[in-house]
Motif scaffolding. Structure first.
Motif, short mmCIF file in Angstrom:
data_model
loop_
_atom_site.label_atom_id
_atom_site.label_comp_id
_atom_site.label_asym_id
_atom_site.label_seq_id
_atom_site.Cartn_x
_atom_site.Cartn_y
_atom_site.Cartn_z
N ASP A 39 0.93 -1.43 -0.09
CA ASP A 39 -0.09 0.05 0.12
C ASP A 39 0.65 1.27 -0.11
OD1 ASP A 39 -1.79 2.25 -0.10
OD2 ASP A 39 -2.49 1.21 2.20
N LEU A 40 1.32 1.96 -1.06
CA LEU A 40 2.24 2.95 -1.79
C LEU A 40 1.29 4.51 -1.00
CD1 LEU A 40 4.59 3.89 -2.82
CD2 LEU A 40 3.44 4.36 -4.46
N GLN A 65 3.21 9.04 9.50
CA GLN A 65 2.67 7.87 10.62
C GLN A 65 0.87 8.79 10.50
OE1 GLN A 65 4.00 5.95 12.46
NE2 GLN A 65 5.64 5.62 12.65
N PRO A 66 0.60 7.31 10.37
CA PRO A 66 -0.76 7.41 11.05
C PRO A 66 -1.21 7.53 11.61
CG PRO A 66 -0.53 4.93 9.49
CD PRO A 66 0.80 5.49 9.75
N VAL A 67 -2.90 8.00 11.99
CA VAL A 67 -2.48 9.02 13.13
C VAL A 67 -3.11 8.09 13.64
CG1 VAL A 67 -4.82 10.12 14.56
CG2 VAL A 67 -3.90 11.41 12.28
N HIS A 72 -2.34 -4.16 12.95
CA HIS A 72 -2.92 -5.52 12.57
C HIS A 72 -1.56 -6.54 12.45
CE1 HIS A 72 -5.11 -8.58 10.05
NE2 HIS A 72 -6.33 -8.17 10.51
N PRO A 73 -1.90 -7.79 12.76
CA PRO A 73 -0.56 -8.60 12.73
C PRO A 73 0.00 -8.55 11.15
CG PRO A 73 -2.42 -9.72 13.54
CD PRO A 73 -2.86 -8.43 13.34
N ASN A 74 -0.82 -8.56 10.09
CA ASN A 74 -0.77 -8.69 9.03
C ASN A 74 -0.26 -7.73 8.77
OD1 ASN A 74 -2.10 -11.28 9.26
ND2 ASN A 74 -2.48 -11.12 7.07
N ILE A 75 0.32 -5.96 8.85
CA ILE A 75 1.12 -4.70 8.31
C ILE A 75 2.16 -4.94 8.63
CG2 ILE A 75 -0.18 -2.74 7.82
CD1 ILE A 75 -2.77 -3.19 8.45
N GLN A 76 2.81 -4.66 8.16
CA GLN A 76 4.08 -3.85 8.34
C GLN A 76 4.12 -2.30 8.07
OE1 GLN A 76 7.70 -5.14 6.52
NE2 GLN A 76 9.16 -3.73 7.31
N PHE A 77 4.13 -1.44 9.03
CA PHE A 77 4.03 0.09 8.37
C PHE A 77 5.22 0.89 8.33
CE2 PHE A 77 4.72 4.59 9.55
CZ PHE A 77 4.28 5.19 8.17
N GLU A 78 5.99 1.02 7.52
CA GLU A 78 7.26 1.47 7.68
C GLU A 78 7.11 2.65 7.26
OE1 GLU A 78 11.60 0.62 5.97
OE2 GLU A 78 9.78 -0.74 4.75
N LEU A 79 8.00 3.91 7.75
CA LEU A 79 8.45 5.26 7.35
C LEU A 79 9.29 5.77 6.65
CD1 LEU A 79 6.55 7.82 8.79
CD2 LEU A 79 8.94 7.95 10.40
N MET A 80 8.73 6.27 5.15
CA MET A 80 9.79 6.36 4.08
C MET A 80 9.46 7.29 3.16
SD MET A 80 9.47 3.33 1.28
CE MET A 80 9.94 1.73 3.58
#
Length: 200
Positions: A39-40, A65-67, A72-80
């Motif tokens: 999810d870009l 960062q999202p507010v 969710h355990p299936n999501i890896q968020f990366e600040l980029m």
């Protein structure tokens, strides 16, 4: 679904994204199991959460960062920062790439390289020329020219393409496409154009 998932679910995912991914899943006997999605420029994470709830392993990236954290355990968020001179996702590969309301042309070829070479799905939906009549964005660097998404995605098979005036959820000039990599026979390709009076 967790309480945080419910908060994100309140931000409805794009019907274009949902229908495109669901159509793609019909061609996979295992469904989303083992599939990796990007999810870009994910924003609040509405599509990351929707994809994760369907079993995708999701890599969600954004410069902010999202507010509400994407827990969710299936999501890896990366600040980029996606607009550096070098492409920060080089070497990554995804079965599905989702991009909505975002455009940075210099890295478009590199983004296509992130798509799995066989059967990878690109779902793209963003604004196009003429949107200034309805609101932001207005600057040319954020607006696709007529048919530009087709040109940018050359080398992929076109499953569906639309452009023109969107009336829901709010008026906007948009361009959107579903594209597949490699050989693909399970989905009938087609194009459709939505016309706005000012573009005829």
């Amino acid at each position: 679904m967790t309480a945080k998932d419910q908060q994100h679910a309140g931000l409805s995912p794009s019907p274009w994204v949902c229908s495109g991914v669901e159509q793609w899943l019909k061609g996979r006997p295992a469904g989303a199991a083992g599939a990796r999605a990007l999810d870009l420029a994910c924003g609040a994470g509405r599509h990351a959460v929707w994809l994760a709830q369907r079993g995708f392993v999701v890599h969600a990236v954004d410069r902010q960062q999202p507010v509400v954290p994407l827990a969710h355990p299936n999501i890896q968020f990366e600040l980029m920062d996606l607009e550096l001179d070098h492409w920060p996702l080089q070497g990554q590969q995804y079965d599905v790439v989702v991009v909505t309301n975002y455009l940075h042309r210099p890295h478009f070829p590199a983004l296509l390289d992130n798509l799995a070479p066989q059967g990878g799905l690109l779902v793209y939906e963003t604004f196009m020329d003429g949107n200034a009549e309805f609101g932001s964005p207005r600057r040319p660097e954020f607006l696709l020219a007529a048919n530009e998404l087709l040109e940018l995605s050359k080398g992929l098979h076109v499953l569906k393409f639309e452009q023109g005036l969107r009336t829901q959820p709010s008026p906007a000039m948009i361009q959107r496409g579903l594209f597949i990599s490699g050989a693909w026979s399970e989905i009938q390709s087609g194009t459709k154009t939505l016309f706005h009076e000012g573009t005829k």
